[in-house]
Enzyme design. Structure first.
Site, PDB file in Angstrom:
ATOM      1  N   ASP B  25       1.022  -1.104   0.399  1.00 25.42           N
ATOM      2  CA  ASP B  25      -0.193  -0.241   0.028  1.00 25.42           C
ATOM      3  C   ASP B  25       1.273   1.814  -0.684  1.00 25.42           C
ATOM      4  OD1 ASP B  25      -1.461   1.599   0.235  1.00 25.42           O
ATOM      5  OD2 ASP B  25      -2.393   1.064   2.192  1.00 25.42           O
ATOM      6  N   LYS B  86       2.714  11.605  -3.575  1.00 29.96           N
ATOM      7  CA  LYS B  86       1.713  10.720  -4.032  1.00 29.96           C
ATOM      8  C   LYS B  86       0.555  11.532  -5.015  1.00 29.96           C
ATOM      9  CE  LYS B  86      -1.553   7.210  -3.474  1.00 29.96           C
ATOM     10  NZ  LYS B  86      -2.258   6.031  -2.706  1.00 29.96           N
ATOM     11  N   GLU B 183      -7.426   0.458  -4.436  1.00 27.63           N
ATOM     12  CA  GLU B 183      -7.655   0.407  -2.593  1.00 27.63           C
ATOM     13  C   GLU B 183      -8.979   0.142  -2.210  1.00 27.63           C
ATOM     14  OE1 GLU B 183      -5.575   4.570  -2.336  1.00 27.63           O
ATOM     15  OE2 GLU B 183      -3.165   4.181  -2.588  1.00 27.63           O
ATOM     16  N   ASP B 205     -13.407   5.144   1.398  1.00 28.08           N
ATOM     17  CA  ASP B 205     -11.859   5.357   1.344  1.00 28.08           C
ATOM     18  C   ASP B 205     -11.163   6.796   2.151  1.00 28.08           C
ATOM     19  OD1 ASP B 205      -8.968   5.496   1.385  1.00 28.08           O
ATOM     20  OD2 ASP B 205      -8.863   3.541   0.261  1.00 28.08           O
TER      21      ASP B 205
END
Lengths: 177, 622
Positions: B25, B86, B183, B205
């Site tokens: 992850d 990210k 994810e 999420d």
């Protein structure tokens, strides 16, 4: 490569060639096929096998999407019988139908401008009822070859309704934001 | 139809034994690596004995520091310490400007920004590769062996450029990417297997920098994503920024430098986390020149100042439900994922929206990595028994620019992948011999409002009158959600094809060079690695082909075909111990070619058998 792309979507999923469809059987067959061919089953396989898996899974997705929704299925079924629905070229529609469509589209535009979600709900419900009735009609027409030609108009009507649905969805998005 | 593939270098350990595979992850705030050990997924601890590796990289002149040590240095060396990288993946300079004042020296580059550091210019791909490399080494040490590969998770709402950037980063880090996995889907796997769930689920999420909502249907090990939506620039970071902005105004710190801004944001995060368990929180901010401030915030204040952010997360939820043609009443459970879902007002808003309590019995920080580990284990062929099947979708429509700057959709959002679609275009001028093809992603009507993925030209169209040429443009999205585009003129029989990658795109050679550069002993090590990979590939291929012949050779191969395959095996076998990488590779390709028809027949048969089996079963149950 010998992958057999001559099979039609019904044959691919071992289903009878008929507009009337057991959707649970389609769902089951689709998953069975994907269980065998999905690229996830071939992550460590040879390049040739990976390529085949990608082709097969793509094919299964395409077939499933075509058969799952009644409008796509109807259009596909007619095409299999050599009948083009002429949705782009043939614009001749019964006047009352066109009038109704125009009225509804204007109502969608107004509801969008007024951010009126209740009216959109009502229009969506009306659209759904209309759609359901046309699908029943399509099912009847596609149950016997003598009325296949008549089904073309029903498909074209359903395409109008589908576009209306897209406009209602767009309006919802505009109202939500 | 043209089928494009990005080759994945195989690096398997010997077959028939447990293959080491991990799930990673790669988060905005923290990154984790997990694996399946004796049937159970677990997160591997890093060198600090912690499950979470802060996704922070500090560049010094001749050293790269990753993790907690780098995180601790963010206030004293903000320019060279990259946090939340990210958010920059696959993003241009105009995109990162929206994130507010950042301490980095950004450099505009085609498709994706770069950052100037003491150690030279770094792209977000490089920074992510540095994090991934640490995770790979950590996993290889913990598992005492080389990895066959990894599943890397990405936000479901990541577009093609962001996905490609992530895959490139993994390759540069020396990781064989088994699959890019969304994810929320990873989280659903972790939940689905733990709880043997069945029904329709929403996965909410909210991570450090990205927000995803996915609606999934679970049936007997099949995870079918019905719709996904999100906001790839909404996350916990924005809540920190809101608190930071509030204090800055309150305390008159408008002119704080980058270091102090970092200090303030670190305090904001600390207080935000405190407010998940208490109604009031306070902390002390010590600025670089020694001045101290008392910082205070109540739950009520925090909730009020961030209510708009919470509301922003509910819009994609509504859109996803609409796309799935479902209402809130159809949702059987809501899975909460991501550290930011610990915020109480987020939980409350989601509970109120769905009208039922949320599921949060798994650690929201770990659930994605655990799900990825389970999938990695399955992809590596270690799983036995009931198979997992993931049917995921693309989050955003893919299309082409047409006349007037309009975007014509070729593949609509929420299409199940892999998918291929072809669309025909024609020339609009007499004698036109080239056509510009502009690939875009997004839902808006105008090209300028969509993300530009790639531009290329199809040349060599034979001169014809306007409208006579038939240019077939084929879009192909693979199981990683990555797009390839091919264009071909079909009327003349002349066929030109081209493959495209996103604008910033790294070629396979560039990646190979960067990979080489990352090895301390450079070329020799990298060459040795390539040779070892080719050998492993050769062994695996021979074994797979022999097993296939044993099973199906008698019924699916004629004498000549069998002889051709056996000859190719006989030629390859002695090469494994003696030949160089290039020679082995060529013969592997040759053997692979001789088995193509056989492989196709075997797959046809397996599909037919599976469907027949089903029908027998159905008849028996009548």
């Amino acid at each position: 490569m010998t992958i057999d792309f001559t099979k039609n979507h019904f044959e691919l999923f071992h289903l009878p060639v008929s507009f009337q469809l057991d959707s649970a059987a389609l769902d089951r067959a689709y998953r069975e096929v994907q269980r065998e061919v999905h690229p996830d089953k071939f992550t460590l396989a040879t390049d040739a096998e990976k390529r085949l898996a990608a082709q097969w899974a793509t094919r299964a997705n395409e077939g499933y999407q075509t058969l799952k929704t009644p409008l796509n299925r109807g259009r596909y079924f007619l095409k299999m019988h050599g009948i083009e629905t002429e949705e782009e070229s043939n614009t001749a529609m019964p006047l009352p139908f066109l009038m109704q469509q125009m009225e509804w589209r204007e109502a969608v535009v107004d509801a969008r401008a007024a951010k009126d979600e209740a009216t959109l709900d009502a229009l969506a419900a009306q659209k759904q009822a209309d759609e359901k009735q046309l699908f029943t009609q399509l099912e009847n027409e596609l149950s016997q070859p003598s009325t296949f030609a008549a089904a073309r108009l029903t498909v074209r009507k359903l395409r109008f309704i589908e576009k209306l649905g897209e406009e209602i969805d767009d309006a919802y998005e505009a109202v939500i934001n | 139809m043209a089928l494009m593939q990005i080759a994945e270098p195989g690096e398997s350990t010997a077959p028939h034994q447990h293959r080491l595979a991990v799930g990673i992850d790669l988060g905005t705030t923290n990154s984790l690596v997990a694996t399946v050990k004796s049937g159970a997924a677990e997160v591997l601890l890093n060198h600090d004995s912690q499950p979470l590796l802060p996704s922070v990289v500090r560049y010094l002149k001749d050293q790269t520091v990753v993790g907690a040590e780098a995180k601790a240095a963010q206030a004293i060396d903000p320019q060279n310490t990259i946090v939340s990288v990210k958010r920059f993946m696959g993003r241009g300079i105009a995109d990162v400007a929206k994130y507010g004042a950042l301490p980095y020296k950004f450099i505009d580059a085609p498709g994706m920004v770069k950052i100037e550091t003491t150690a030279g210019v770094k792209s977000p791909v490089d920074v992510s590769a540095d994090i991934l490399r640490v995770l790979r080494i950590q996993a290889e040490e913990a598992l005492a062996g080389e990895l066959v590969g990894a599943v890397i998770t990405v936000p479901a709402y990541f577009d093609d450029a962001q996905r490609q950037a992530t895959k490139d980063a993994a390759n540069i880090a020396g990781i064989n990417v088994l699959r890019l996995l969304n994810e929320p889907t990873a989280a659903a796997i972790a939940y689905g297997l733990d709880n043997e769930s069945k029904g329709t689920f929403a996965v909410f999420d909210l991570g450090g920098g990205t927000f995803d909502i996915s609606i999934l249907k679970l049936t007997k090990g099949v995870f079918e994503v019905l719709a996904t939506n999100g906001d790839s620039s909404l996350g916990g970071d924005d809540f920190d920024q809101a608190i930071g902005a509030h204090w800055r105004k309150q305390l008159g710190l408008a002119s704080a430098d980058h270091g102090d801004t970092r200090r303030l944001l670190m305090k904001a995060r600390e207080v935000k986390e405190m407010l998940t368990t208490q109604v009031n929180a306070e902390s002390t901010l010590k600025l670089s020149y020694g001045q101290e401030f008392k910082l205070r915030l109540s739950q009520d204040e925090f909730w009020a100042m961030t209510q708009a952010l919470v509301q922003r997360s509910l819009q994609p939820v509504k859109k996803a439900l609409r796309d799935a043609k479902l209402g809130v009443a159809d949702i059987d459970g809501i899975v909460m994922v991501g550290g930011a879902t610990r915020m109480l007002h987020v939980q409350r808003a989601v509970t109120e929206f769905f009208g039922k309590p949320t599921l949060n019995n798994l650690d929201p920080d770990k659930v994605v990595a655990l799900g990825a580990a389970i999938q990695a284990n399955a992809l590596a062929g270690n799983r036995t028994g009931e198979d997992l099947l993931l049917l995921d979708v693309i989050p955003l429509s893919l299309g082409l620019e047409t006349m007037g700057g309009l975007a014509e959709k070729v593949i609509p959002r929420n299409s199940t992948i892999p998918i291929a679609r072809a669309q025909e275009f024609t020339t609009y001028k007499d004698g036109q011999t080239a056509m510009a093809i502009h690939v875009v992603q997004g839902e808006r009507e105008l090209v300028k409002d969509c993300r530009s993925l790639a531009k290329f030209e199809l040349r060599g169209i034979p001169p014809m009158v306007a409208g006579a040429a038939r240019i077939q443009v084929t879009f192909q999205v693979d199981a990683d959600g990555l797009l390839s585009v091919a264009a071909r003129e079909t009327v003349s029989g002349v066929s030109t094809q081209i493959e495209v990658k996103p604008s910033y795109g790294l070629s396979d050679n560039e990646i190979a060079e960067m990979l080489k550069a990352s090895f301390s002993h450079a070329k020799d090590d990298a060459d040795a690695r390539v040779l070892s990979e080719e050998k492993v590939d050769a062994v695996r291929l021979i074994e797979a082909v022999q097993a296939a012949i044993k099973r199906d050779g008698d019924t699916l191969l004629d004498t000549a075909e069998r002889a051709e395959i056996l000859a190719a095996i006989a030629a390859l076998t002695p090469m494994i111990e003696t030949a160089d990488a290039r020679t082995i590779k060529a013969q592997v390709a040759e053997l692979s070619r001789t088995t193509e028809n056989f492989a196709a027949r075997r797959m046809d048969r397996s599909v037919a058998d599976a469907l027949k089996g089903k029908r027998v079963e159905d008849m028996q149950s009548l």
